[in-house]
Motif scaffolding. Structure first.
Motif, mmCIF file in Angstrom:
data_model
loop_
_atom_site.group_PDB
_atom_site.id
_atom_site.type_symbol
_atom_site.label_atom_id
_atom_site.label_comp_id
_atom_site.label_asym_id
_atom_site.label_seq_id
_atom_site.Cartn_x
_atom_site.Cartn_y
_atom_site.Cartn_z
ATOM 1 N N ASN A 1 0.855 -1.187 0.000
ATOM 2 C CA ASN A 1 0.000 0.000 0.000
ATOM 3 C C ASN A 1 0.892 1.238 0.000
ATOM 4 N N PHE A 2 0.368 2.329 -0.533
ATOM 5 C CA PHE A 2 1.141 3.571 -0.578
ATOM 6 C C PHE A 2 1.559 3.978 0.828
ATOM 7 N N ASN A 3 2.837 4.333 0.964
ATOM 8 C CA ASN A 3 3.383 4.826 2.217
ATOM 9 C C ASN A 3 4.327 5.960 1.842
ATOM 10 N N SER A 4 3.950 7.174 2.167
ATOM 11 C CA SER A 4 4.703 8.348 1.748
ATOM 12 C C SER A 4 6.164 8.306 2.196
ATOM 13 N N ARG B 1 9.252 8.161 -0.304
ATOM 14 C CA ARG B 1 10.234 9.251 -0.256
ATOM 15 C C ARG B 1 11.650 8.708 -0.175
ATOM 16 N N LYS B 2 11.860 7.710 0.676
ATOM 17 C CA LYS B 2 13.204 7.131 0.820
ATOM 18 C C LYS B 2 13.685 6.509 -0.482
ATOM 19 N N ILE B 3 12.810 5.758 -1.130
ATOM 20 C CA ILE B 3 13.197 5.079 -2.369
ATOM 21 C C ILE B 3 13.429 6.086 -3.488
ATOM 22 N N LEU B 4 12.509 7.015 -3.667
ATOM 23 C CA LEU B 4 12.654 7.997 -4.743
ATOM 24 C C LEU B 4 13.850 8.912 -4.517
ATOM 25 N N SER B 5 14.129 9.262 -3.275
ATOM 26 C CA SER B 5 15.308 10.086 -2.982
ATOM 27 C C SER B 5 16.564 9.400 -3.481
ATOM 28 N N LYS B 6 16.654 8.111 -3.224
ATOM 29 C CA LYS B 6 17.825 7.335 -3.656
ATOM 30 C C LYS B 6 17.895 7.253 -5.181
ATOM 31 N N SER C 1 -3.911 12.244 -4.117
ATOM 32 C CA SER C 1 -3.597 12.133 -2.688
ATOM 33 C C SER C 1 -2.158 11.644 -2.501
ATOM 34 N N TYR C 2 -1.666 10.788 -3.415
ATOM 35 C CA TYR C 2 -0.278 10.324 -3.334
ATOM 36 C C TYR C 2 0.688 11.504 -3.532
ATOM 37 N N GLY C 3 0.525 12.190 -4.657
ATOM 38 C CA GLY C 3 1.444 13.264 -5.014
ATOM 39 C C GLY C 3 1.403 14.446 -4.070
ATOM 40 N N ILE C 4 0.203 14.795 -3.600
ATOM 41 C CA ILE C 4 0.067 15.929 -2.684
ATOM 42 C C ILE C 4 0.804 15.649 -1.376
ATOM 43 N N ASP C 5 0.824 14.397 -0.950
ATOM 44 C CA ASP C 5 1.522 13.998 0.268
ATOM 45 C C ASP C 5 3.029 13.850 0.029
ATOM 46 N N LEU C 6 3.389 13.221 -1.083
ATOM 47 C CA LEU C 6 4.783 12.853 -1.342
ATOM 48 C C LEU C 6 5.645 13.981 -1.902
ATOM 49 N N GLN D 1 12.701 -1.520 -21.466
ATOM 50 C CA GLN D 1 13.396 -2.492 -20.626
ATOM 51 C C GLN D 1 12.929 -2.349 -19.193
ATOM 52 N N MET D 2 12.780 -3.484 -18.524
ATOM 53 C CA MET D 2 12.470 -3.458 -17.099
ATOM 54 C C MET D 2 13.774 -3.644 -16.341
ATOM 55 N N ALA D 3 13.989 -2.780 -15.367
ATOM 56 C CA ALA D 3 15.184 -2.879 -14.534
ATOM 57 C C ALA D 3 14.734 -2.979 -13.085
ATOM 58 N N GLU D 4 14.968 -4.132 -12.487
ATOM 59 C CA GLU D 4 14.612 -4.295 -11.069
ATOM 60 C C GLU D 4 15.695 -3.659 -10.222
ATOM 61 N N VAL D 5 15.264 -2.841 -9.301
ATOM 62 C CA VAL D 5 16.170 -2.155 -8.388
ATOM 63 C C VAL D 5 15.910 -2.717 -6.993
ATOM 64 N N PRO D 6 16.959 -3.134 -6.285
ATOM 65 C CA PRO D 6 16.730 -3.647 -4.920
ATOM 66 C C PRO D 6 16.161 -2.560 -4.012
ATOM 67 N N SER D 7 15.252 -2.957 -3.171
ATOM 68 C CA SER D 7 14.637 -2.005 -2.254
ATOM 69 C C SER D 7 15.677 -1.495 -1.256
ATOM 70 N N PRO D 8 15.786 -0.170 -1.126
ATOM 71 C CA PRO D 8 16.725 0.386 -0.156
ATOM 72 C C PRO D 8 16.150 0.448 1.266
ATOM 73 N N LEU D 9 14.899 0.010 1.430
ATOM 74 C CA LEU D 9 14.278 0.067 2.754
ATOM 75 C C LEU D 9 14.959 -0.952 3.665
ATOM 76 N N THR D 10 15.397 -0.486 4.812
ATOM 77 C CA THR D 10 16.113 -1.373 5.741
ATOM 78 C C THR D 10 15.359 -1.610 7.034
ATOM 79 N N GLU D 11 14.378 -0.780 7.331
ATOM 80 C CA GLU D 11 13.646 -0.925 8.583
ATOM 81 C C GLU D 11 12.154 -0.970 8.279
ATOM 82 N N ASP D 12 11.384 -1.308 9.281
ATOM 83 C CA ASP D 12 9.938 -1.303 9.106
ATOM 84 C C ASP D 12 9.438 0.131 8.986
ATOM 85 N N ILE D 13 8.514 0.317 8.096
ATOM 86 C CA ILE D 13 7.943 1.643 7.880
ATOM 87 C C ILE D 13 6.568 1.682 8.495
#
Length: 185
Positions: free
Chosen positions: A70-73, A77-82, A98-103, A173-185
């Motif tokens: 589910n969307f989690n701002s 933010r963490k992923i897009l920043s990277k 609602s996604y963009g206005i928050d993010l 082309q599809m490029a899978e990027v590993p998730s940079p999330l390291t902790e629970d959000i």
């Protein structure tokens, strides 16, 4: 090569119309600025949506993580920043939903990017981003130049552009990027 990022927005396994609208406008801008169109897709089990986006964009960056079901701002933010720091796109487009206005404001503040919200048109003139927004309840359209930057961030009003598939077939082309999330959000 420089890129234009379009954040793909989806809910319950379905791509939102604003995504295809932004991909259409993004492709137009990419052709005029000699950049490449890249769709950014964040979620859980989103490979089927990525295949559809590959018909519209040269590259689809896919970040899959169970925490993105589910969307989690904050997670977005963490992923897009990277991704933005690594790729340094010319433009990042997201829906004025609602996604963009928050993010968007969080992302702009984190990366010190200029942000234009609720745009009904945009383009580059003399290397400056020019956006069109409505004021006074839609009575006046205002064109404004955004401060010069390496990367610009905009939100696009829904139902502003007619979504169109590319005239020439695109097999992005599809490029899978590993998730940079390291902790629970």
């Amino acid at each position: 090569m420089t890129e234009i990022f379009v954040l793909a927005e989806h809910r319950q396994g379905l791509m939102r119309d604003v995504t295809y609208e932004m991909l259409t406008k993004g492709r137009e801008i990419a052709e005029k600025t000699n950049t490449e169109l890249t769709a950014v897709l964040l979620g859980k089990d989103v490979k089927e949506q990525a295949k559809t986006l590959a018909e519209y964009a040269k590259t689809v960056l896919v970040v899959q993580d169970p925490r993105l079901e589910n969307f989690n701002s904050e997670a977005y933010r963490k992923i897009l920043s990277k991704l933005i720091a690594e790729h340094k796109p010319l433009l990042v487009m997201m829906g004025h939903t609602s996604y963009g206005i928050d993010l968007a404001p969080r992302l702009a503040a984190t990366l010190n990017l200029p942000l234009a919200t609720d745009c009904i048109d945009l383009g580059f003139e003399n290397e400056a981003l020019i956006v069109t927004r409505q004021m006074f309840g839609g009575k006046v359209n205002v064109k404004a130049a955004v401060r010069k930057a390496e990367t610009y961030l905009v939100t696009i009003r829904q139902a502003t552009f007619a979504p169109q598939k590319p005239t020439a077939p695109t097999s992005g082309q599809m490029a899978e990027v590993p998730s940079p999330l390291t902790e629970d959000i």
